[in-house]
Design a protein around this motif. Sequence first.
Motif, mmCIF file in Angstrom:
data_model
loop_
_atom_site.group_PDB
_atom_site.id
_atom_site.type_symbol
_atom_site.label_atom_id
_atom_site.label_comp_id
_atom_site.label_asym_id
_atom_site.label_seq_id
_atom_site.Cartn_x
_atom_site.Cartn_y
_atom_site.Cartn_z
ATOM 1 N N GLY A 193 0.812 -1.212 0.000
ATOM 2 C CA GLY A 193 0.000 0.000 0.000
ATOM 3 C C GLY A 193 0.845 1.262 0.000
ATOM 4 O O GLY A 193 0.481 2.261 -0.639
ATOM 5 N N VAL A 194 1.993 1.245 0.707
ATOM 6 C CA VAL A 194 2.890 2.403 0.714
ATOM 7 C C VAL A 194 3.370 2.712 -0.702
ATOM 8 O O VAL A 194 3.409 3.876 -1.128
ATOM 9 N N VAL A 195 3.717 1.668 -1.441
ATOM 10 C CA VAL A 195 4.196 1.850 -2.813
ATOM 11 C C VAL A 195 3.087 2.431 -3.693
ATOM 12 O O VAL A 195 3.308 3.369 -4.473
ATOM 13 N N VAL A 196 1.873 1.876 -3.553
ATOM 14 C CA VAL A 196 0.744 2.379 -4.338
ATOM 15 C C VAL A 196 0.478 3.844 -4.009
ATOM 16 O O VAL A 196 0.273 4.688 -4.903
ATOM 17 N N ASN A 197 0.501 4.192 -2.714
ATOM 18 C CA ASN A 197 0.265 5.564 -2.277
ATOM 19 C C ASN A 197 1.316 6.512 -2.854
ATOM 20 O O ASN A 197 0.993 7.624 -3.312
ATOM 21 N N LEU A 198 2.582 6.084 -2.833
ATOM 22 C CA LEU A 198 3.656 6.924 -3.368
ATOM 23 C C LEU A 198 3.481 7.157 -4.865
ATOM 24 O O LEU A 198 3.672 8.279 -5.357
ATOM 25 N N ILE A 199 3.113 6.107 -5.604
ATOM 26 C CA ILE A 199 2.921 6.256 -7.048
ATOM 27 C C ILE A 199 1.818 7.270 -7.342
ATOM 28 O O ILE A 199 1.965 8.146 -8.206
ATOM 29 N N ILE A 200 0.707 7.187 -6.596
ATOM 30 C CA ILE A 200 -0.389 8.145 -6.817
ATOM 31 C C ILE A 200 0.046 9.550 -6.420
ATOM 32 O O ILE A 200 -0.273 10.533 -7.107
ATOM 33 N N ASP A 201 0.797 9.666 -5.310
ATOM 34 C CA ASP A 201 1.318 10.977 -4.888
ATOM 35 C C ASP A 201 2.179 11.602 -5.984
ATOM 36 O O ASP A 201 2.032 12.788 -6.318
ATOM 37 N N LEU A 202 3.095 10.811 -6.515
ATOM 38 C CA LEU A 202 3.985 11.341 -7.549
ATOM 39 C C LEU A 202 3.205 11.762 -8.785
ATOM 40 O O LEU A 202 3.575 12.724 -9.468
ATOM 41 N N ALA A 203 2.109 11.059 -9.056
ATOM 42 C CA ALA A 203 1.316 11.388 -10.244
ATOM 43 C C ALA A 203 0.523 12.670 -10.050
ATOM 44 O O ALA A 203 0.619 13.598 -10.871
ATOM 45 N N VAL A 204 -0.273 12.743 -8.957
ATOM 46 C CA VAL A 204 -1.241 13.842 -8.854
ATOM 47 C C VAL A 204 -0.824 14.948 -7.884
ATOM 48 O O VAL A 204 -1.520 15.953 -7.759
ATOM 49 N N VAL A 205 0.319 14.769 -7.200
ATOM 50 C CA VAL A 205 0.838 15.846 -6.351
ATOM 51 C C VAL A 205 2.089 16.449 -6.993
ATOM 52 O O VAL A 205 2.200 17.668 -7.136
ATOM 53 N N ALA A 206 3.033 15.572 -7.378
ATOM 54 C CA ALA A 206 4.263 16.058 -8.005
ATOM 55 C C ALA A 206 4.105 16.271 -9.510
ATOM 56 O O ALA A 206 4.958 16.907 -10.129
ATOM 57 N N GLY A 207 3.044 15.728 -10.109
ATOM 58 C CA GLY A 207 2.786 15.954 -11.530
ATOM 59 C C GLY A 207 3.611 15.108 -12.467
ATOM 60 O O GLY A 207 3.837 15.485 -13.619
ATOM 61 N N TRP A 208 4.056 13.933 -11.991
ATOM 62 C CA TRP A 208 4.828 13.056 -12.867
ATOM 63 C C TRP A 208 3.928 12.467 -13.962
ATOM 64 O O TRP A 208 2.716 12.428 -13.854
ATOM 65 N N TRP A 209 4.592 11.971 -15.009
ATOM 66 C CA TRP A 209 3.923 11.274 -16.114
ATOM 67 C C TRP A 209 2.843 12.141 -16.774
ATOM 68 O O TRP A 209 1.832 11.637 -17.274
ATOM 69 N N GLY A 210 3.044 13.454 -16.751
ATOM 70 C CA GLY A 210 2.134 14.356 -17.432
ATOM 71 C C GLY A 210 0.824 14.607 -16.715
ATOM 72 O O GLY A 210 -0.083 15.238 -17.277
ATOM 73 N N MET A 211 0.720 14.161 -15.461
ATOM 74 C CA MET A 211 -0.513 14.359 -14.702
ATOM 75 C C MET A 211 -0.563 15.775 -14.127
ATOM 76 O O MET A 211 0.476 16.406 -13.897
ATOM 77 N N PRO A 212 -1.748 16.310 -13.840
ATOM 78 C CA PRO A 212 -1.844 17.654 -13.257
ATOM 79 C C PRO A 212 -1.409 17.661 -11.799
ATOM 80 O O PRO A 212 -1.629 16.687 -11.066
ATOM 81 N N LYS A 213 -0.781 18.746 -11.367
ATOM 82 C CA LYS A 213 -0.417 18.898 -9.956
ATOM 83 C C LYS A 213 -1.635 19.360 -9.167
ATOM 84 O O LYS A 213 -2.084 20.493 -9.337
ATOM 85 N N MET A 214 -2.150 18.487 -8.312
ATOM 86 C CA MET A 214 -3.387 18.782 -7.581
ATOM 87 C C MET A 214 -3.138 19.152 -6.126
ATOM 88 O O MET A 214 -4.083 19.352 -5.370
ATOM 89 N N GLY B 57 -4.670 16.205 -4.222
ATOM 90 C CA GLY B 57 -4.010 15.009 -4.747
ATOM 91 C C GLY B 57 -3.591 14.063 -3.636
ATOM 92 O O GLY B 57 -3.706 12.838 -3.773
ATOM 93 N N VAL B 58 -3.106 14.622 -2.527
ATOM 94 C CA VAL B 58 -2.755 13.805 -1.358
ATOM 95 C C VAL B 58 -3.976 13.042 -0.853
ATOM 96 O O VAL B 58 -3.902 11.843 -0.545
ATOM 97 N N ALA B 59 -5.113 13.729 -0.765
ATOM 98 C CA ALA B 59 -6.337 13.078 -0.293
ATOM 99 C C ALA B 59 -6.782 11.977 -1.248
ATOM 100 O O ALA B 59 -7.236 10.912 -0.815
ATOM 101 N N ILE B 60 -6.655 12.209 -2.541
ATOM 102 C CA ILE B 60 -7.009 11.188 -3.533
ATOM 103 C C ILE B 60 -6.108 9.961 -3.372
ATOM 104 O O ILE B 60 -6.570 8.812 -3.438
ATOM 105 N N ALA B 61 -4.813 10.187 -3.150
ATOM 106 C CA ALA B 61 -3.875 9.069 -2.962
ATOM 107 C C ALA B 61 -4.241 8.255 -1.730
ATOM 108 O O ALA B 61 -4.239 7.015 -1.761
ATOM 109 N N THR B 62 -4.549 8.925 -0.628
ATOM 110 C CA THR B 62 -4.885 8.227 0.614
ATOM 111 C C THR B 62 -6.153 7.394 0.461
ATOM 112 O O THR B 62 -6.196 6.217 0.838
ATOM 113 N N THR B 63 -7.201 7.993 -0.086
ATOM 114 C CA THR B 63 -8.471 7.295 -0.225
ATOM 115 C C THR B 63 -8.374 6.158 -1.243
ATOM 116 O O THR B 63 -8.866 5.046 -0.997
#
Length: 460
Positions: free
Chosen positions: A175-196, A200-206
Amino acid sequence: MHRRRVWPAWARPSDITDLLRLSGPIAVSRAAMMLMGLTDVIVLGQNAPSELPFVLNSWLPIGVSLGLTMGLLLGVSVLTAELSGIGRGAETGRIFRRGMKFSLWFGALLTVGVVLLVGPMFTLLGFEADIASGTTAVSRILAYGLIGHMITHVAGSYLEALRRPLVVTAMMYFGVVVNLIIDLAVVAGWWGMPKMGAEGVAIATTGTRWFLVILFLIAVWKFTPAFRSSPDGPPGEARRQFSVGYGMAVSNVAEWGGFNFTFVVATWISTAATTVYGMAVHVIGFCFMAFLGLGTATSVRVAEAYGRKNSEQVREASRLGVVATVLIGLVLGLVVWVFRAPIAGVLVKSDAVVDGVTIRPELLPIIGFTAFVLVFDGLQNVASMALRAQNVIWPPTTVHLMSYFLIMIPATYYFGLVRGGGAIGMMQGVLLASVIAGALQLVLLERKAARRLKPTRRPA
């Protein structure tokens, strides 16, 4: 006649090994839960530190909701361990299923309540419009994961009580790995995703929590008798399953509510103070997972001895937990003090500025100060869990209410806001409350441990 020397539990290798074998995986597993939150703070701190108060303040309603339900669900672990301790682990499926039913209906009520009430609540607390709006949005996203949190807690507690902690650990770190991947996507904006940002943190947690629900239910089905038929429990078992956690529920509301309300106090000081103080509290929280593992393992060992009606084993299991807590707390405190600069570097960039304040220099001394909090914070947790495992419910609850509501909140307000101490002043208030809570819980444990059982003779 020569009598064999009997060592106390804290010096007996077999007992120490048993505690470490159980608490180690649990602590590592619990650290995974906190590591998700710490990952959120790091990624957000590196990308949008000014939005960190949105996440911190959102845990006032979310944390209180989780603390309440985790307390009410304590009986899953206690009753399962008791039955397992007397060789009746195959009958524990009914304990798990009761916990699941409660999670579904009570979690639904809490979700609706949080979604509807957080907006007015943060406005009434006097937050500025942008902080109130951002915190409300984050809280609502997190609310949709409440049922998922409760289900994984029931499943994890059940697996640990049946001495399957490594299964829980493996899934939590996935779960930690999954959470980090989502964080990097929607918080840090990796892989062309928007920085939320904070949302974005809340989306990763939920999202991570609901992913874990699937894994935990598969594990429970495969490794335990949870979904097999079991005989009806004795009269009053269902009532006791939830009543054993009443005190812990109130304690959790006091401790979690108290700690999370201090973020509100920090917000009244400044956004910068909230950011610095919140990062330091996450350092304490990450270290606290070791004590949560020790407390859970100690409560399982105490509950097993209590189920066997062995008063001597109850006392020795309790004291071993205390000795281990002090030693580990001193080591962790030393590590935090020595490595406070690298820790600050991980949490925030050297040039990060929030509300006109450069964060890194403000963060260094408060991280060092947290080293003094750790032992006492651990003591209050382990001692109170050992008390509840032997049905001493309300005295430790009273200590928590007094320490975290009547002492910590006013102390952080006074030292941080009235005296102008800022974040470091608030941490002084946390230390004061932790010292009082730890000392009083330890006194209670020594006075009340195994008092409800008739003493047993030591082996000759």
